[in-house]
Design an enzyme around this catalytic site. Structure first.
Site, short mmCIF file in Angstrom:
data_model
loop_
_atom_site.label_atom_id
_atom_site.label_comp_id
_atom_site.label_asym_id
_atom_site.label_seq_id
_atom_site.Cartn_x
_atom_site.Cartn_y
_atom_site.Cartn_z
N SER A 174 0.80 -1.23 0.00
CA SER A 174 0.00 0.00 0.00
C SER A 174 0.82 1.27 0.00
O SER A 174 0.31 2.34 -0.34
CB SER A 174 -0.94 0.01 1.21
OG SER A 174 -0.20 -0.16 2.42
N ASP B 116 -4.00 7.29 8.53
CA ASP B 116 -4.73 6.22 9.19
C ASP B 116 -3.77 5.45 10.08
O ASP B 116 -2.66 5.93 10.35
CB ASP B 116 -5.47 5.31 8.18
CG ASP B 116 -4.53 4.50 7.28
OD1 ASP B 116 -3.32 4.42 7.58
OD2 ASP B 116 -5.00 3.96 6.27
N HIS C 244 -0.64 4.34 7.56
CA HIS C 244 -0.11 5.08 6.41
C HIS C 244 0.09 6.56 6.71
O HIS C 244 -0.78 7.21 7.30
CB HIS C 244 -1.07 4.92 5.23
CG HIS C 244 -1.35 3.49 4.89
ND1 HIS C 244 -2.49 2.84 5.30
CD2 HIS C 244 -0.62 2.59 4.19
CE1 HIS C 244 -2.46 1.59 4.87
NE2 HIS C 244 -1.34 1.41 4.19
#
Length: 349
Positions: free
Chosen positions: A46, A325, A328
């Site tokens: 990610s 979050d 991240h």
């Protein structure tokens, strides 16, 4: 141990910088607008997934608010942040393009493909068991297969020799190791991760890659979610997670050193993300952040993907937070880290 690791990496980087200049030539003259590399190709998780999971049967997605609130147009694109992510900012800093699209977006033109795409998938890891746990089908092997498909889509054009290949896996593997028993000790699993990273590098070299940037594991135990899960009542960094990350980074540095010595005409640069992110978290106030420990999105800091959604509490000013979050960084934090990567490793491109 950390001091030894850092010293080793500094030696590797200094040697790497000289070799990169030898392969690619001297840097462009100051003030020129020429791109430092012709294309950027990203593989991993990610941290460099710009939206591939939008096209996959997985719940590990971020194509909904509040993700993307600071992205151009305020659009949630599948990037796990409030705005642009690492690979976008790297491509921009290198003069390639402002945003790197996800390869699985089949509407991309040949011209867009030529300057680079991301093959990465949120939830992916070097360990295929990580991909199964995280419910993502884009394993290392599958991402390399997509690269083969990508080359066939270039309408007869070859991938430029000077293209930069970026590999960024490891975080999810460390988390997986402490979540699902795999029968390995921490040193054994770190060695396994490094062996998988070497296999990925060799796979790309066999496909024509000549300049590769491999990103080491960050201080996984210090991200908001792991502080809550394993950091005790004071939410301190989860030391065992960080120890595995350091063991992996050391082994990876050794293996990359060997590969650089063996592979003529190939340069592999190892990025010490561990210390770059640790520095941002440690000096967050001096760098202008209000919070370097908690997530901007979520009730108790465990929000990521579907748990960070339109109904989740959100801080008033995401750029004041290091983390958007529970896993991240914000675009602003990414920008600081990418600038440091450019300064340390890629200034000769």
């Amino acid at each position: 141990m950390a001091t030894v690791i850092i010293s080793y990496l500094l030696v590797l980087v200094l040697a790497g910088a000289v070799a990169v200049e030898a392969i690619l030539g001297a840097p462009p003259a100051p003030g020129t607008s020429a791109a430092k590399v012709p294309a950027v190709l990203a593989f991993g998780d990610s941290i460099v997934d710009t939206g591939n999971n939008n096209y996959l049967p997985t719940i590990i997605r971020s194509n909904f608010p509040p993700y993307g609130r600071d992205f151009p147009g305020g659009k949630a694109t599948g990037r796990f942040s409030d705005g642009k992510i690492s690979i976008d900012l790297l491509a921009s800093a290198l003069g390639v393009k402002e945003m790197v699209p996800p390869y699985l977006n089949k509407s991309l033109s040949t011209e867009e493909l030529k300057t680079g795409v991301s093959f990465a998938s949120a939830g992916s890891g070097y360990d295929n068991a990580t991909c199964r746990t995280m419910m993502t089908p884009l394993t290392v092997e599958r991402q390399l297969q997509l690269f083969d498909e990508y080359k066939a889509r270039l309408a007869g054009a070859a991938v430029p020799d000077r293209a930069l290949y970026l590999l960024c896996w490891g975080t999810n593997d460390v988390i997986q190791h402490f979540t699902v028993s795999n029968g390995m000790t921490e040193p054994e699993y770190a060695d396994f991760m490094a062996a998988r990273a070497v296999a990925a590098v060799r796979g790309l070299v066999a496909r024509g890659a000549r300049l590769l940037v491999v990103v080491g594991a960050p201080p996984v135990g210090c991200v908001p979610a792991q502080r809550i899960i394993a950091g005790g009542v004071r939410r301190q960094c989860a030391t065992p997670r960080n120890q595995v990350a350091l063991l992996y980074n050391r082994k990876l540095g050794q293996e990359i050193g060997r590969l650089n010595a063996k592979l003529a005409g190939v340069k592999i640069v190892l990025v010490d993300l561990y210390n770059i992110l640790a520095d941002v978290m440690h000096r967050y106030q001096a760098l202008g952040f209000k919070n370097g420990k908690d997530a901007c999105c979520g009730y108790i800091g465990l929000a990521a993907s579907v748990l960070c959604n339109f109904a989740s509490p959100l801080c008033n000013d995401p750029p004041q937070y290091v983390f958007f979050d529970s896993y991240h960084p914000t675009e602003r934090a990414y920008k600081l880290m990418v600038d440091e990567v450019i300064k340390r490793y890629l200034r000769f491109l």
